[in-house]
Scaffold this active site. Structure first.
Site, PDB file in Angstrom:
ATOM      1  N   SER A   1       0.815  -1.213   0.000  1.00 23.16           N
ATOM      2  CA  SER A   1       0.000   0.000   0.000  1.00 23.16           C
ATOM      3  C   SER A   1       0.853   1.269   0.000  1.00 23.16           C
ATOM      4  O   SER A   1       0.322   2.363  -0.208  1.00 23.16           O
ATOM      5  CB  SER A   1      -0.936   0.020   1.210  1.00 23.16           C
ATOM      6  OG  SER A   1      -0.196   0.053   2.408  1.00 23.16           O
TER       7      SER A   1
ATOM      8  N   LYS B   1      -6.357   5.209   7.812  1.00 27.46           N
ATOM      9  CA  LYS B   1      -5.196   5.954   7.340  1.00 27.46           C
ATOM     10  C   LYS B   1      -5.515   7.451   7.217  1.00 27.46           C
ATOM     11  O   LYS B   1      -4.718   8.302   7.636  1.00 27.46           O
ATOM     12  CB  LYS B   1      -4.735   5.392   5.994  1.00 27.46           C
ATOM     13  CG  LYS B   1      -4.137   3.991   6.108  1.00 27.46           C
ATOM     14  CD  LYS B   1      -3.773   3.417   4.757  1.00 27.46           C
ATOM     15  CE  LYS B   1      -3.150   2.033   4.902  1.00 27.46           C
ATOM     16  NZ  LYS B   1      -2.819   1.426   3.596  1.00 27.46           N
TER      17      LYS B   1
END
Length: 809
Positions: A659, A702
Site C-alpha cells: 500500500s 489511514k
C-alpha cells in the site's frame, strides 16, 4: 486542471434517520430469519436434508457472523421433525465379561429398565437366602444325602458281618475303615494280641488282609457315588434357585417381551443365577483362607460383584427429548467424544466393569446432530482422527486415547460398539477449512458440505429494515431499551464502517449486538428511555478510548517530535506515508516518513527494509515494481544508471504490504527530479508497472490517522490525504473529519494515476513523452530524464577511465 478534493458527501454515506419508516424498534416485529447469509442457509438446509454418508457440514466464517445461532435454529427445527432415537444401555456379558453388551431400548425406557433390574437384585437378595433356609430345601438335601449314603452303608454292613464271622471288627479311624482282631465281640488289646502264638497271629493277619482287599473292592465305586451325590445336590440347588428366581425374572420378561434383546438377556441372567447361586449366597468365598474378618469381607465383596452383574448401565436416555437430540460439545476431547471406561482403585490395583462405561457426545447425539468447534477438536490429541474413524465405520467403539494408533496398550474393557447415525457440524474459520481440505484427503469425504458465512451484505433499504428488526429481537430478548430511528441510523453507519464499504453492511452481528448493549449502558447513564444516536456514538468513542492507549501514545510522540512527521513545508525525497496498526480489537492509522536518496549506480532501487530482513514479500514486490516503472518510462533506449535507496524512517518492526508503493514512487521521482514534495499531504495506494494507482485496505484509518496528527499540530487548511480513486466507495470517515473537510480545513484527494498524484504533491506537470522521445521542457518527467541522463554520462565516463573504452550516450 488542478485536482479538486472530494466533496463531503463522498467521505461518508450517512443514513437519513428521518427516512426510516419507524420511530423505534418497539414498532418492529423481530426478525426470525438469518440476515445476509443466503448462501450459508442453502448449504445448511442441504446438509440437514441429505441422509447419505459423508454429508456432514463445516460452517466456515469469522466469529460473530452468527454461525452458532443460525445453525442452532435450523437444527432445532429439523430435530423436532425427526423421530426420537432409542435409549442405549450396557449390560454384563456372561460369555465374556471384558466385552459388555449394548442393548437398544425404546426412548425413555433405559432408566425404568435400570430401576427394574435394581429391584430384581434386591428381590433376589431376599428370595434366594429364604429359599435355601426353608424346610423344603432341608428335606430335599436330607433325601439326597440319605439316597446316596445307602450304597456305602450296605457295603459296610456286609463287610462288618463278614468280619465278625472271622472274629474281626470293622472300625473307623482317622485313616478310614480298617479291621481289628476281636474275641467275644471286643477288640483285642495289643498286649493280648502280642501274647498269641505266632502262627495264630499270622493266620489272623492273612484273614485281615483278605478282608481289607474285599472292603477296598466293595468301596471302589465310592467316588462315583460321591459324584452322583454332588450332582444330585447341585440339581437340588438349581431347582431351588430357579424356583426362587424364575417368577421374579418372568415379571420383567413379560414387561419387555417386545424387545427380543432384553428377553434374551433376562434368560441369560436366569441361567447365570441358577448356575452360580453360590456366588449370590457367598458360600464360595467361605472356603478362602484368612481370618474370619477377611473371610467376611471376601464374602461381602463376592456377593456384591455377583449382584452387580445383574445391573444395567444406562448409556443414553432420550425420554425427555421431543425429536432428535442436538448436542453441542464445548470440550471435544477424545474421551468426551467417543466415551470412556473409568477405573476404580481396589487393593492398590485398577479395576473396572461395565457399570463404569461412560457415554461420549457421539452417543448422546446418536440419531440427531453433534456440533463441534473445529479448532478445539484439532487441538485435542487423537480426537479428530477418532472422530473420522467413527464416522467411517458408522459405529461408536469406545477405546482409550491413542489405542487405535498403538500408543496405549493397557488391557481394559472392550464394550460392544453402538451403531451410529449422526450429522456432525464443525464450526471454524476459513483458514482451518481450506487447510483440512488440502491436507487431509478424508476430510472432503466426510464433510462434503461447506456453509460459507459471508462477512458483508449489500446496503439497501431492505437490508437496513431487516437489520433494525434483528436488533429489535435482541433488545426484546435481553430486556434492553428500544432503539429510536437515530440510533438505528448510527448503527447502520457503523455497520458500513466495519464493512469498510459505504455500499455494504457488515454481517458480523456480534460487533453490532455488543455495540447495542454498550449503547444501552450509556442510555441508562443518560436517563433515556430509548437508545439514541448519541448513545451509539458515545459507545463507539468509549470503546476507542478504552483500547486507544497505544494510539494516543504514538500521537503524543509525533506531536512532541520524538517521531518525526512533518505537516508543513516542502522537502526533496521525503513524503508522508500511511500505515495501519492493529493492537487487540482496535486498528488505527499512523503516518510514517518515507525518504529516498538517488545517485549514480547500476539501475538498482534498494529497499533498506529488505536488506535488513524487515520487509515482507508483498512490500519487496512493490519496490521491485518501482524499478520496472522507471525502466518503462525513462530507460527505453538504454539501461538505468542510478542507485536509489528507500526507507521507512524510525521504523523498528517488519513492514509488509504494497500500500506504500505509490508513496515510495513519489519520493523516488522527487529525489531523481530534485523537486520538493509538499509535507502537508500524506499518501497511500499501491501502484502497477504503468503508474496506475490501485486500492488498498484500511483507507478510513489511514485518513483519520493523518488528520489526527494535523489536528494535534494545528490544521492549516491546506493539509490532506491522497487515496486511490477506487477506494472512494470504501470511505466512511469519522464525522469530525467530514466536518473539517466540509469547512475546508482538511482535504481528501482521489487519484487514478501517479501523474495525478505527483502533480498535486509537487505543483509540476508530469509531462508526456513526445514523438521526438523527449518530455516537455520543465516538466517533472523532463527533470527526471535529464538527471538520469547525467547519471548515465557520468557512469560512462567513469567506466571509460577504468577501461579505456566509452559508450556513446
Amino acid at each position: 486542471m488542478p485536482l479538486a478534493p472530494l466533496p463531503p458527501s463522498a467521505l461518508r454515506l450517512s443514513c437519513d434517520a428521518d427516512a426510516l419508516p419507524f420511530a423505534s424498534t418497539a414498532e418492529l416485529a423481530p426478525l426470525d430469519e438469518p440476515l445476509g447469509q443466503d448462501r450459508a442457509v442453502e448449504a445448511i438446509r442441504f446438509a440437514i436434508g441429505m441422509q447419505n454418508h459423508g454429508y456432514n457440514l463445516f460452517a466456515l466464517g469469522p466469529k460473530g457472523t452468527g454461525k452458532m445461532s443460525l445453525i442452532s435454529q435450523f437444527l432445532a427445527d429439523a430435530a423436532r421433525d425427526r423421530p426420537t432415537p432409542g435409549d442405549w444401555v450396557y449390560v454384563h456379558n456372561f460369555d465374556d465379561s471384558a466385552r459388555p453388551r449394548a442393548l437398544c431400548l425404546p426412548p425413555g425406557r433405559a432408566d425404568s429398565f435400570r430401576k427394574r433390574m435394581d429391584r430384581l437384585v434386591e428381590d433376589l437378595a431376599v428370595a434366594l437366602p429364604a429359599a435355601f433356609e426353608g424346610e423344603d430345601f432341608r428335606t430335599r438335601v436330607k433325601a439326597v444325602e440319605t439316597a446316596h449314603g445307602r450304597h456305602q452303608e450296605e457295603v459296610i454292613k456286609i463287610m462288618r458281618e463278614k468280619a465278625e464271622e472271622h472274629s474281626f471288627l470293622l472300625v473307623r479311624t482317622d485313616g478310614g475303615l480298617t479291621f481289628a482282631p476281636a474275641k467275644d465281640g471286643e477288640a483285642l488289646t495289643p498286649e493280648v494280641y502280642n501274647a498269641l502264638p505266632e502262627t495264630t497271629r499270622e493266620e489272623m493277619t492273612a484273614h485281615m488282609k483278605a478282608l481289607q482287599k474285599d472292603l477296598e473292592d466293595s468301596l471302589k465305586d465310592v467316588p462315583k457315588w460321591e459324584k452322583e451325590r454332588r450332582e444330585a445336590m447341585k440339581a437340588v440347588l438349581r431347582d431351588v434357585a430357579r424356583g426362587a428366581a424364575e417368577h421374579l425374572i418372568e415379571e420383567i420378561r413379560w414387561e419387555y417381551s417386545q424387545i427380543p434383546a432384553v428377553v434374551s438377556h433376562l434368560n441369560r441372567i436366569l441361567d447365570h443365577v441358577v448356575d452360580n447361586v453360590g456366588e449370590f449366597l457367598g458360600s464360595e468365598a467361605e472356603d478362602e483362607e484368612g481370618s474370619p474378618a477377611d473371610k467376611q469381607k471376601a464374602k461381602a465383596h463376592a456377593v456384591a460383584q455377583a449382584r452387580k452383574r445383574l445391573k444395567v448401565n444406562p448409556l443414553t436416555t432420550n425420554g425427555t427429548n421431543q425429536g432428535a437430540p442436538v448436542v453441542v460439545e464445548d470440550n471435544p476431547t477424545q474421551p468426551n467424544l467417543i466415551g470412556r471406561v473409568e477405573h476404580l482403585v481396589r487393593f492398590g490395583a485398577l479395576t473396572t466393569d461395565f457399570t463404569l462405561v461412560k457415554a461420549g457426545a457421539l452417543h448422546r447425539a446418536n440419531g440427531g446432530f453433534l456440533v463441534l468447534e473445529a479448532r478445539r477438536l484439532l487441538l485435542s490429541p487423537f480426537a479428530y482422527e477418532d472422530l473420522k474413524r467413527v464416522l467411517r465405520a458408522g459405529q461408536v467403539k469406545i477405546e482409550a486415547p491413542g489405542q487405535t494408533h498403538g500408543v496405549m496398550t493397557t488391557v481394559t474393557l472392550e464394550p460392544e460398539p453402538v451403531p451410529l447415525d449422526v450429522k456432525v457440524i464443525l464450526l471454524g474459520d476459513a483458514e482451518t477449512y481450506y487447510l483440512l481440505s488440502e491436507g487431509d484427503p478424508e476430510f472432503r469425504e466426510l464433510f462434503k458440505v461447506a456453509a460459507d458465512f459471508d462477512t458483508h451484505m449489500q446496503r439497501n433499504d431492505n437490508a437496513v429494515l431487516s437489520l433494525a428488526r434483528l436488533l429489535a429481537g435482541l433488545v426484546t430478548r435481553e430486556a434492553l431499551r428500544p432503539l429510536d430511528r437515530t440510533g438505528i441510523a448510527r448503527l447502520v453507519e457503523r455497520a458500513a464502517r466495519l464493512a469498510e464499504d459505504s455500499g455494504k453492511l457488515t454481517a458480523h452481528m456480534g460487533s453490532l449486538t455488543d455495540l447495542v448493549r454498550e449503547a444501552d449502558y450509556f442510555a441508562a447513564q443518560d436517563g433515556s428511555e430509548r437508545i439514541e444516536g448519541s448513545h451509539v456514538t458515545a459507545a463507539v468513542v468509549a470503546e476507542e478510548r478504552r483500547d486507544g492507549r497505544v494510539r494516543d501514545m504514538m500521537l503524543e510522540e509525533i506531536v512532541e517530535g520524538t517521531i518525526r512527521v512533518e505537516t508543513e513545508g516542502e522537502v526533496v525525497g521525503q513524503i508522508n506515508g500511511l500505515a495501519v496498526y492493529h493492537f487487540g480489537r482496535i486498528g488505527f492509522g499512523r503516518p510514517s516518513r518515507i525518504t529516498c536518496a538517488a545517485r549514480v549506480g547500476r539501475g538498482e532501487v534498494v529497499d533498506i527494509e529488505r536488506e535488513v530482513d524487515l520487509s515482507g514479500p508483498l512490500h519487496s514486490k512493490g519496490v521491485l515494481i518501482l524499478s520496472s516503472f522507471l525502466a518503462t518510462r525513462f530507460a527505453v533506449d538504454g539501461p538505468l544508471s542510478l542507485s536509489a535507496s528507500l526507507v521507512f524512517e524510525q521504523s523498528y518492526g517488519e513492514i509488509d504490504g504494497d500500500s506504500a508503493s505509490s508513496t515510495e514512487l513519489y519520493a523516488l521521482l522527487s529525489a531523481l527530479g530534485e523537486v520538493p514534495i509538499r509535507q502537508n499531504l500524506a499518501v497511500t495506494g499501491s501502484v502497477d508497472q504503468f503508474g496506475n494507482v490501485q486500492p488498498i485496505g484500511g483507507v478510513n484509518e489511514k485518513v483519520e490517522g493523518f488528520f489526527d496528527v494535523c489536528q494535534a499540530k494545528g490544521l492549516t487548511g491546506d493539509q490532506g490525504v491522497l487515496i486511490p480513486r477506487t477506494n472512494v466507495r470504501h470511505l466512511m470517515l469519522r464525522q469530525d473529519v467530514v466536518d473539517a473537510c466540509a469547512a475546508g480545513r482538511f482535504h481528501v484527494y482521489a487519484v487514478h494515476t501517479v501523474d495525478q498524484g505527483i502533480r498535486l504533491l509537487t505543483g509540476l506537470e508530469p509531462g508526456e513523452r513526445g514523438r521526438d522521445g523527449h518530455f516537455p521542457k520543465g516538466s517533472l518527467n523532463d527533470r527526471v530524464a535529464k538527471r538520469l541522463d547525467a547519471f548515465a554520462r557520468r557512469a560512462n565516463r567513469e567506466y571509460g577511465e577504468r577501461t579505456g573504452r566509452r559508450t556513446k550516450v
